[in-house]
Design an enzyme around this catalytic site. Structure first.
Site, mmCIF file in Angstrom:
data_model
loop_
_atom_site.group_PDB
_atom_site.id
_atom_site.type_symbol
_atom_site.label_atom_id
_atom_site.label_comp_id
_atom_site.label_asym_id
_atom_site.label_seq_id
_atom_site.Cartn_x
_atom_site.Cartn_y
_atom_site.Cartn_z
ATOM 1 N N CYS A 103 0.847 -1.195 0.000
ATOM 2 C CA CYS A 103 0.000 0.000 0.000
ATOM 3 C C CYS A 103 0.883 1.246 0.000
ATOM 4 O O CYS A 103 2.112 1.165 0.109
ATOM 5 C CB CYS A 103 -0.935 0.011 1.208
ATOM 6 S SG CYS A 103 -0.084 0.127 2.799
ATOM 7 N N ASP A 507 -7.143 -29.383 -10.166
ATOM 8 C CA ASP A 507 -6.032 -30.092 -9.556
ATOM 9 C C ASP A 507 -6.558 -30.651 -8.235
ATOM 10 O O ASP A 507 -7.604 -30.228 -7.745
ATOM 11 C CB ASP A 507 -4.868 -29.125 -9.320
ATOM 12 C CG ASP A 507 -3.696 -29.777 -8.616
ATOM 13 O OD1 ASP A 507 -3.301 -30.884 -9.027
ATOM 14 O OD2 ASP A 507 -3.214 -29.200 -7.633
ATOM 15 N N ASP A 690 -3.256 -24.772 -8.160
ATOM 16 C CA ASP A 690 -2.542 -24.000 -7.136
ATOM 17 C C ASP A 690 -1.033 -24.099 -7.222
ATOM 18 O O ASP A 690 -0.323 -23.246 -6.725
ATOM 19 C CB ASP A 690 -2.975 -24.457 -5.734
ATOM 20 C CG ASP A 690 -2.372 -25.808 -5.370
ATOM 21 O OD1 ASP A 690 -2.536 -26.765 -6.151
ATOM 22 O OD2 ASP A 690 -1.734 -25.896 -4.314
ATOM 23 N N ASP A 694 1.197 -26.481 -12.087
ATOM 24 C CA ASP A 694 -0.060 -26.177 -12.776
ATOM 25 C C ASP A 694 0.048 -24.947 -13.670
ATOM 26 O O ASP A 694 -0.875 -24.673 -14.450
ATOM 27 C CB ASP A 694 -1.185 -25.935 -11.757
ATOM 28 C CG ASP A 694 -1.541 -27.180 -10.967
ATOM 29 O OD1 ASP A 694 -1.511 -28.272 -11.554
ATOM 30 O OD2 ASP A 694 -1.843 -27.056 -9.766
#
Length: 793
Positions: A103, A507, A690, A694
């Site tokens: 931020c 997955d 995840d 993948d």
């Protein structure tokens, strides 16, 4: 947050020890560790405590030893590769990837701490990427001093490995923000003057006042056109050179003609001026371009995410002496020691020792595999048991993990498809240009005084603002709606594909399941006066307390007074040690001395007299996995599983969820082939995963999504990311995609209908340019307002 709450005031992690407390605004707040406590006290003591008041979220867990980190950096202070790029005046510019920036308060804190250092001239922080650029004199303030200051305040600096591509993206973002700011400020000012001019046309206005408003409008519009509008002129020139008309071409023509005509009319003191239309065109279209740039940069961040998967440091063996060096300095032939719990810094071959290696980063297999002398190991895989010595074979871009990253980027490039607006824009632009030329020729032959006005009215009224905003406005509103409901949208165009999806591929480990082994059963030896279940669990936990094996996390850490001593690891078999002067063994059935024929599943505990207990483990399903799969199936999305795990684990999960189509032991390339086979059947695929392994299939899928806690490379490859811990966000995203598709179609239909109605009026000469500008603005506002309905959750 009070001391009774379990989240660290600094980083948000669990407070497991109530010894660590800080005082904030008169109240006691818990922190998770001494590191976070030290960071809080330093920030407070240095006068920067308001950081905690204005930050927009928790930071990351503070580094355990900032001094150790600085000591590592000190070894490379004198090396040119880590001192940045010389600027020619004694200062260098260094680009660091800083972890924990989230931020504007973080950016303020970093600048406030770095810029006062002797030798630091300027520090700038890009909140979106975490890149921190420092202009400094390395002789007065070496890089290790910068690293120490960042670490002391709770941030984790990574070695300066960012290349020119990252630097150019950062520069492009800053330039785009400046241009957008100029366009926005210019539009606000000119629109105020335009209100006076439009009111003057209706109610009357003095000539002096009119000239003053037109003059100030010209002065403000000029930098907007010359600076903020420059990308549109460049795009138009590029389109002409490539002989492929793009949306920049009519925009550039409309801006040029409107600005030149307005300037000429102002100088000769007769005719209308359209400076408000010019700045409005530029501002609205600059917003759309800025959004597209951000999405492109997110895709390009995959390289940085890939670099952070690798360890930054390695223990190199030089003539028997262990030296800590940057992993990027390793070359084939080097020998490195990799300790338990550490990742391998390069591809190589084990030349001494044996251990179990967690290769889920590449294969998705959740259980570690045995690797011994002569076996290959891959960079990024994690050593789980014993220290081993590895001879480096491949480094950098030649490693298997880098190949995986390139495969992901290649798959992403192959998935770039134009949206509905893009498919229509080519025909629309040709039609607009043709109509404008026809208006010029017609009125040039019949009434030359109206020719320029008619042509300009056609260009202005048909300026593709509404068409250009139809999709971005809807995607922006959908993005806000999704974020409020726990889904982060990274690539807006994927919502169109998600709305058409008819197959969802999951997955298993970490996606449908939580990805953490849990102790599911304890079977005691019936032939012995075996201790209680609590006792054997406590003994196993005492033995595993220092182990890096994934199954060690399944045992409770609450061992009471029980402490294991003289613990010895037997790679690939288990470990042994003494608990209250009694020797225990924990590991495979053979290692624990279980009777022949006993299953080797799980872990076995034995003492000197024989086996005591067998422990079974499972990977718990996410709580809402079943409901999510069922909801998607009802909508017509056929569920499937593609997993790198073994057949028994995948079969069990599929049976529980009622998924008939599943495949196990799938390497990344196998998943890509399975995806291509589905596409060959005409299916539109949503992929949910995840892991790093993948990433290629996430990039290649029509639409893709990662779950909470996914690997950063997977997140960089996916179109969406679930912020919450559950899977319900998949259903939410599909709902939103269907609504977004309806709104985009409505917006496009309105934009086309508006042009079909307005263009003939402009061609006829009845519609004046100022009326065309007003109509274009109202059309754009209608599109934006319709899209805003998506933001209502």
């Amino acid at each position: 947050m009070t001391d009774t709450q379990a989240a660290c005031f600094h980083c948000g992690e669990a407070c497991e020890d109530d010894r660590f407390q800080v005082r904030w605004e008169g109240e006691s707040r818990c922190v998770c560790c001494a590191g976070c406590q030290a960071v809080f006290e330093l920030i407070h003591a240095s006068g920067h405590a308001r950081y905690y008041r204005f930050r927009e979220g928790e930071g990351i867990r503070a580094p355990d030893s900032p001094e150790r980190l600085a000591a590592d950096w000190a070894a490379i202070d004198a090396r040119p590769a880590y001192r940045g790029t010389p600027m020619g005046d004694g200062f260098n510019t260094l680009l660091l990837q800083v972890e924990g920036v989230h931020c504007a308060a973080c950016a303020w804190l970093i600048r406030s701490r770095l810029e006062p250092l002797d030798g630091v001239r300027r520090a700038s922080v890009d909140i979106a990427s975490g890149y921190t650029q420092v202009e400094f004199d390395p002789e007065r303030t070496p890089p290790s001093r910068l690293a120490l200051e960042l670490a002391r305040f709770g941030y984790r600096p990574h070695l300066p490995l960012a290349g020119e591509a990252a630097r150019s993206r950062l520069d492009e973002r800053r330039l785009a923000m400046r241009r957008l700011g100029v366009a926005g400020l210019g539009m606000m000012q000119v629109m105020m003057y335009a209100v006076g001019l439009y009111a003057g046309d209706a109610l009357g206005i003095g000539e002096t006042a009119r000239r003053f408003l037109e003059w100030t409008s010209l002065v403000v519009t000029l930098p907007v056109v010359a600076y903020a509008g420059l990308p549109f002129f460049r795009g138009a020139v590029a389109a002409l050179r490539a002989r492929r008309p793009g949306m920049d071409l009519p925009v550039a023509l409309a801006i040029s003609i409107a600005f030149v005509a307005s300037t000429v009319n102002f100088l000769r003191g007769a005719g209308d001026v359209y400076f408000d239309s010019v700045v409005m065109f530029i501002f609205f279209l600059s917003i759309a371009r800025f959004v597209q740039m951000n999405q492109r940069h997110r895709n390009a961040q995959a390289g940085a995410a890939l670099a952070r998967l690798m360890p930054e440091w390695a223990e190199r063996l030089d003539n028997g002496t262990e030296t800590r060096v940057p992993a990027a300095d390793l070359v084939p032939g080097d020998r490195v020691r990799v300790k338990p719990g550490r990742a391998f810094p390069a591809d190589g071959v084990i030349i001494d020792g044996r251990t179990r290696v967690d290769e889920a980063i590449l294969t998705g297999e959740s259980r570690p595999v045995l690797r011994e002398r002569g076996d290959e190991v891959a960079a990024g895989a994690v050593n789980r048991e014993q220290s081993v010595i590895v001879e480096v074979r491949r480094t950098g871009d030649d490693t298997a993990i880098s190949t995986l990253g390139r495969r992901m980027l290649s798959a992403r490039a192959g998935q770039q498809r134009p949206g509905m607006a893009d498919r229509l824009s080519g025909y629309f632009i040709v039609a607009v240009l043709g109509t404008a030329v026809a208006a010029l020729l017609y009125w040039g032959a019949t009434d030359p005084a109206r020719a320029l006005s008619a042509m300009l009215a056609v260009l202005v009224v048909s300026c593709p603002c509404a068409l250009a905003l139809a999709t971005p406005a809807a995607l922006s509103a959908a993005s806000r709606s999704l974020l409020a409901r726990g889904v982060l949208l990274a690539r807006g165009e994927a919502l169109e594909s998600l709305a058409r999806a008819d197959t969802v591929v999951f997955d298993k480990t970490g996606t449908l399941t939580e990805g953490q082994p849990v102790l599911s059963r304890v079977h005691l030896n019936p032939d012995r006066a075996t201790p209680s279940v609590d006792r054997v669990e406590a003994v196993a936990a005492a033995l595993e307390v220092e182990s890096a094996h994934p199954l060690a996390r399944a045992f409770s850490r609450s061992t009471g007074e029980i402490v294991a001593t003289a613990v010895d690891h037997a790679p690939g078999r288990g470990l042994s040690g003494y608990v209250e002067e009694r020797r225990y063994r924990l590991g495979t059935a053979e290692f624990a001395g279980a009777p022949a024929g006993k299953s080797d599943d799980g872990a076995w505990l034995a003492d000197e007299e024989g086996w005591l207990a067998q422990f079974g483990f499972s990977d718990r399903l996410r709580e809402d996995a079943g409901a999510t799969v069922e909801a998607l199936a009802r909508r017509g999305l056929a569920p499937r599983i593609l997993s790198g795990d073994g057949i028994p684990a995948v079969r069990e999960t599929a049976a529980v969820l009622g998924i008939e189509d599943w495949q196990a032991r799938q390497a990344p390339e196998d998943k890509i082939r399975a995806l291509e086979a589905l596409r060959a059947e005409g299916r539109v695929v949503l992929m949910v995963g995840d892991g790093v392994n993948d990433a290629p299939v996430l990039a290649a899928a029509d639409a893709s999504m990662t779950v909470h806690g996914a690997a950063e490379l997977a997140q960089g490859a996916a179109d969406m990311a679930l912020v919450g811990a559950g899977l319900d966000g998949v259903r939410v995203a599909h709902d939103t995609a269907l609504r977004t598709r309806r709104v985009i179609r409505q917006n496009l239909a309105w934009a086309l209908a508006y042009n079909l109605l307005a263009v003939p009026l402009a061609f006829s000469g009845w519609l004046q340019p100022w009326m065309a500008a007003l109509g274009m603005s109202l059309s754009s506002l209608l599109v934006v307002g319709n899209a805003a309905r998506l933001a209502r959750t």
